[in-house]
Design an enzyme around this catalytic site. Structure first.
Site, PDB file in Angstrom:
ATOM      1  N   ASP A 479       6.511   0.410  11.401  1.00 20.92           N
ATOM      2  CA  ASP A 479       6.723   1.631  10.617  1.00 20.92           C
ATOM      3  C   ASP A 479       8.203   1.778  10.242  1.00 20.92           C
ATOM      4  O   ASP A 479       9.088   1.101  10.782  1.00 20.92           O
ATOM      5  CB  ASP A 479       6.260   2.826  11.460  1.00 20.92           C
ATOM      6  CG  ASP A 479       5.835   4.020  10.625  1.00 20.92           C
ATOM      7  OD1 ASP A 479       6.113   4.032   9.410  1.00 20.92           O
ATOM      8  OD2 ASP A 479       5.236   4.957  11.195  1.00 20.92           O
ATOM      9  N   ASP A 549       0.042   7.896   4.094  1.00 18.97           N
ATOM     10  CA  ASP A 549      -0.261   8.862   5.148  1.00 18.97           C
ATOM     11  C   ASP A 549      -1.302   9.859   4.684  1.00 18.97           C
ATOM     12  O   ASP A 549      -1.803  10.657   5.473  1.00 18.97           O
ATOM     13  CB  ASP A 549       1.009   9.616   5.555  1.00 18.97           C
ATOM     14  CG  ASP A 549       1.796   8.853   6.601  1.00 18.97           C
ATOM     15  OD1 ASP A 549       1.255   7.878   7.152  1.00 18.97           O
ATOM     16  OD2 ASP A 549       2.949   9.230   6.872  1.00 18.97           O
TER      17      ASP A 549
HETATM   18  C1  DGJ Z   1       4.102   7.392   9.776  1.00 12.80           C
HETATM   19  C2  DGJ Z   1       2.882   6.545   9.661  1.00 12.80           C
HETATM   20  O1  DGJ Z   1       2.531   6.350   8.331  1.00 12.80           O
HETATM   21  C3  DGJ Z   1       1.754   7.184  10.445  1.00 12.80           C
HETATM   22  O2  DGJ Z   1       0.578   6.464  10.274  1.00 12.80           O
HETATM   23  C4  DGJ Z   1       2.158   7.238  11.879  1.00 12.80           C
HETATM   24  O3  DGJ Z   1       2.283   5.934  12.381  1.00 12.80           O
HETATM   25  C5  DGJ Z   1       3.458   8.005  12.018  1.00 12.80           C
HETATM   26  N1  DGJ Z   1       4.477   7.514  11.151  1.00 12.80           N
HETATM   27  C6  DGJ Z   1       3.941   7.945  13.438  1.00 12.80           C
HETATM   28  O4  DGJ Z   1       5.189   8.486  13.583  1.00 12.80           O
END
Ligand code: DGJ
Length: 729
Positions: A479, A549
């Site tokens: 991430d 997201d």
């Molecule tokens: C952003 C990601 O896109 C989410 O799926 C998740 O992993 C969060 N960060 C966790 O902080």
């Protein structure tokens, strides 16, 4: 078959295969002029010459006797000489303070195959016969500076890749303020621009607009390819549709700051320029050094946008994605992020994993919150040690238990970041990107680690390596949750600070190369707050990307539709989440959430311990259905049928290579009373085959030309269906 020829008399390079041609002419003034890119030309008869006319205020090169040749109007391959007032491909700052360069044609090479780009991700070949590469060498008239323009044509793709290198063999130092990866000039004709704009949770929204006089500038200055503007653009004829017409697609194999300019000049010529964003960029090139641009991919299609996308998909699938998972079916996963956020312990995780296993999922992914004292997003990034309060048996203990259930185990990490509240920051406050004496801008409570620094990378590498060696892992989600600010590296000299953002990317790529080489069995999924770094650069290291997201099924129809313009379905992570949806508050049926998520790399991301028996039953059916059709979905040919950007319907179709089976996704987004009689015409089938469709035998030609009445049986908002077609034996 020779893919590249050079007509020495006329000084014309012709790159061609059975599908496309690309023509370059060394023009008057020793300038590589652009003649043509498009559908294959058997043989060029030299008729398409630059129309020489004297245009006032379009100056002529030094010492030229004619007034009819101007850099300001001629179509060029890599413009930068004085007198061209359009967007230039490069800008150098010489020791004298002059920004004037004058590169002219000097030499060329044609070689079999495709050389690797050192330090940068790029498309590759599997055998020398798959491609040929032309390098045109330009030399500056004053200094021993050489510009090498490389063009690779693949034998069986409608694609040309380009990259450029500046070599400094002079005894001066020079600053590269701009070096594009491609410029493509189009002769005057009406054209439209298609691009993928957006923001967090709204990535890759498809935009289409007329190209009007002036400059349109697309790009990112965020230190990543960004949610906001994907490093992609397409130029299409106005009449081009999904299935018909000409379109040119451009994609930059890079994950950092990028820029694409689309300029229509007064003579209706259109110039597309794509490369590293020159914003705050400069690179000091000492004697003997060279600077390499990232690679740009150019696709030509005369079969509409679907044709363009299929070319991107097959190029990226076969010549960009690497590793054990390149062609492997991707596991169905369950992720705990939207189920628990930071609030979990081992017991809770195991309970979710057990439910996932019972549904038939294959991989459990532990998301953010497992390390340091990470109970919210304010701390612990950089301290990659498990939190024993949450996981008393450690990651290894948890992983063992998950494996005992029969599931693979995956882990979330965010290695490029550092929290102020972390041991790492307390020990190395200078490791965050920052300008000495100034405040540090915060994003999601965190700073960006200076990945241009080798010592920083080494520390993080060793931390990850320890985990990856100790914990049995089959999957890692990488991430990256904020963009860069105060882009300054404390180790670089003042006159090299303009290099920081690109050095960061080179450092990141070096890190990923090392990690993926050392841990080849791990499936890596790239993520940046969802799809903030969904680009070909990351795909080179990580074959999947968490697309957004935003897990709302209706939003996802647009996001996945836009993403499919460039990226293969096997790369698009898509999960079923809870309702009301966390990002939009919308309530959609489990069926529609499943149908949309099953149109990508499928998974679940909700608290599976709170499901009704009916929900569990439906999920089991979804998992079984996906497993049965996973090959077709992840690796079949993909056709867009109805755009959710244009109306109340969304539809697409997966067809296998032999056209023996297909799967149609259709959604009628908002319900209407007395709705119109909608017909859906399919594409990509074999017109001569008979297919079984919901128990009925129908010809491929009928399905494509008559179509199907599609939404008579649909009820309520956000209704959707999947229709499976199989050839009659
Ligand atoms: C952003 C990601 O896109 C989410 O799926 C998740 O992993 C969060 N960060 C966790 O902080």
């Amino acid at each position: 078959m020779k893919l590249i020829t050079y007509d020495e008399k006329e000084q014309i390079f012709h790159l061609s295969n059975n599908r496309i041609s690309y023509l370059i002419q060394i023009e008057e003034e020793n300038i590589p002029a652009h003649l043509y890119f498009g559908k294959r030309i058997r043989r060029y008869h030299h008729h398409f010459q630059y129309p020489r006319t004297d245009r006032s205020f379009s100056p002529n090169p030094p010492f030229s006797e004619e007034r009819q040749f101007s850099f300001d109007t001629v179509m060029q391959e890599f413009p930068g000489n004085p007198g061209d007032y359009r967007t230039l491909s490069y800008e150098l700052l010489h020791e004298t303070g002059s920004r004037v360069s004058d590169f002219r044609y000097y030499d060329y090479t044609i070689e079999k195959g495709k050389p690797k780009l050192s330090g940068l991700p790029a498309t590759y070949i599997n055998g020398q016969e798959e491609a040929e590469t032309l390098t045109i060498i330009l030399k500056d008239q004053l200094y021993d500076l050489y510009l090498e323009l490389s063009y690779t044509i693949f034998a069986d793709q409608s694609v040309i890749t380009r990259s450029n290198r500046l070599r400094n063999e002079s005894d001066e130092q020079v600053f590269v303020n701009k070096l594009a990866s491609l410029t493509l000039d189009f002769a005057g004709r009406p054209l439209e621009l298609i691009h993928l704009n957006g923001t967090w949770s709204k990535e890759r929204m498809m935009m289409r607009e007329a190209i009007t006089p002036g400059i349109k500038l697309l790009g990112s200055t965020r230190g990543s390819s960004s949610h906001h503007q994907n490093p992609f653009a397409a130029i299409a004829a106005p009449e081009t549709t999904e299935d018909q017409g000409e379109v040119y697609g451009f994609s930059l194999v890079y994950s950092g700051n990028h820029q694409t300019t689309i300029e229509r000049d007064p003579y209706d010529q259109v110039r597309v320029t794509m490369g590293i964003n020159p914003h705050q960029f400069s690179w000091k090139l000492a004697q003997g050094e060279q600077f390499q641009s990232p690679e740009a991919v150019m696709v030509y299609s005369d079969q509409g946008l679907n044709g363009m996308s299929q070319s991107f998909h097959s190029l990226f699938q076969d010549h960009l994605v690497r590793g054990n998972y390149q062609y492997a079916q991707r596991p169905i996963l369950a992720n705990n992020w939207e189920a628990t956020f930071f609030d979990f312990d081992e017991e809770k995780i195991l309970a979710i994993a057990k439910e996932a296993r019972d549904l038939g999922a294959e991989l459990f992914v532990l998301d953010d919150g497992w390390y340091g004292h990470r109970d919210n997003d304010d701390s612990s990034l950089g301290d990659w040690v498990e939190d024993k309060n949450k996981l008393p048996n450690g990651l290894a203990g948890l992983s063992r238990k998950v494996h005992e259930m029969g599931l693979k185990f995956g882990l979330w990490v965010e290695p490029e970041m550092i929290s102020e509240d972390s041991e790492l920051f307390r020990q190395h406050p200078d490791w965050a990107l920052q300008v000495p004496g100034r405040g540090k801008t915060v994003g999601r409570g965190q700073f960006v680690l200076d990945f241009s620094r080798q010592d920083v990378r080494e520390n993080i590498y060793q931390q990850l390596k320890n985990i990856f060696e100790e914990v049995p892992l089959e999957y890692v989600k990488w991430d990256m949750n904020r963009n860069m600010t105060e882009v300054y590296s404390t180790l670089l000299a003042a006159d090299q600070q303009g290099e920081t953002a690109h050095r960061y990317m080179l450092g990141l790529y070096e890190f990923l190369e090392r990690l993926t080489t050392e841990f080849p069995a791990i499936l890596f999924e790239s993520c940046s707050g969802g799809g903030g770094r969904f680009d070909p650069g990351m795909l080179y290291y990580m074959p999947q990307v968490w697309a957004s997201d935003n897990t709302d099924a209706v939003s996802r129809m647009q996001i996945q539709y836009g993403t499919s313009l460039v990226y293969p379905i096997s790369s698009i992570g898509a999960h079923v989440a809870a309702v009301p949806n966390h990002q939009t508050g919308r309530i959609t049926s489990l069926e529609t959430r499943g149908n949309v998520a099953m149109s990508g790399v499928f998974g679940y991301e909700l608290d599976l311990t709170h499901l009704s028996d009916e929900e569990k039953e439906l999920m089991k059916q979804q998992v079984a259905f996906y497993k049965e059709h996973r090959q077709l979905i992840q690796y079949g040919s993909y056709y867009r049928l109805k755009s959710p950007f244009e109306g109340n319907q969304a539809s697409w179709l997966f067809v296998d290579e032999k056209k023996t089976e297909a799967l149609v996704f259709y959604s009628r987004i908002l319900a209407e009373a007395s709705t119109a009689f909608h017909v859906l015409k399919l594409t990509g089938l074999d017109p001569n085959k008979e297919y079984i469709v919901e128990g009925q035998i129908i010809g491929g030609d009928e399905l494509m030309h008559l179509g199907l009445y599609i939404d008579e049986d649909m009820w309520g908002d956000y209704a959707s269906k999947l229709i499976y077609l199989k050839e009659v034996d």
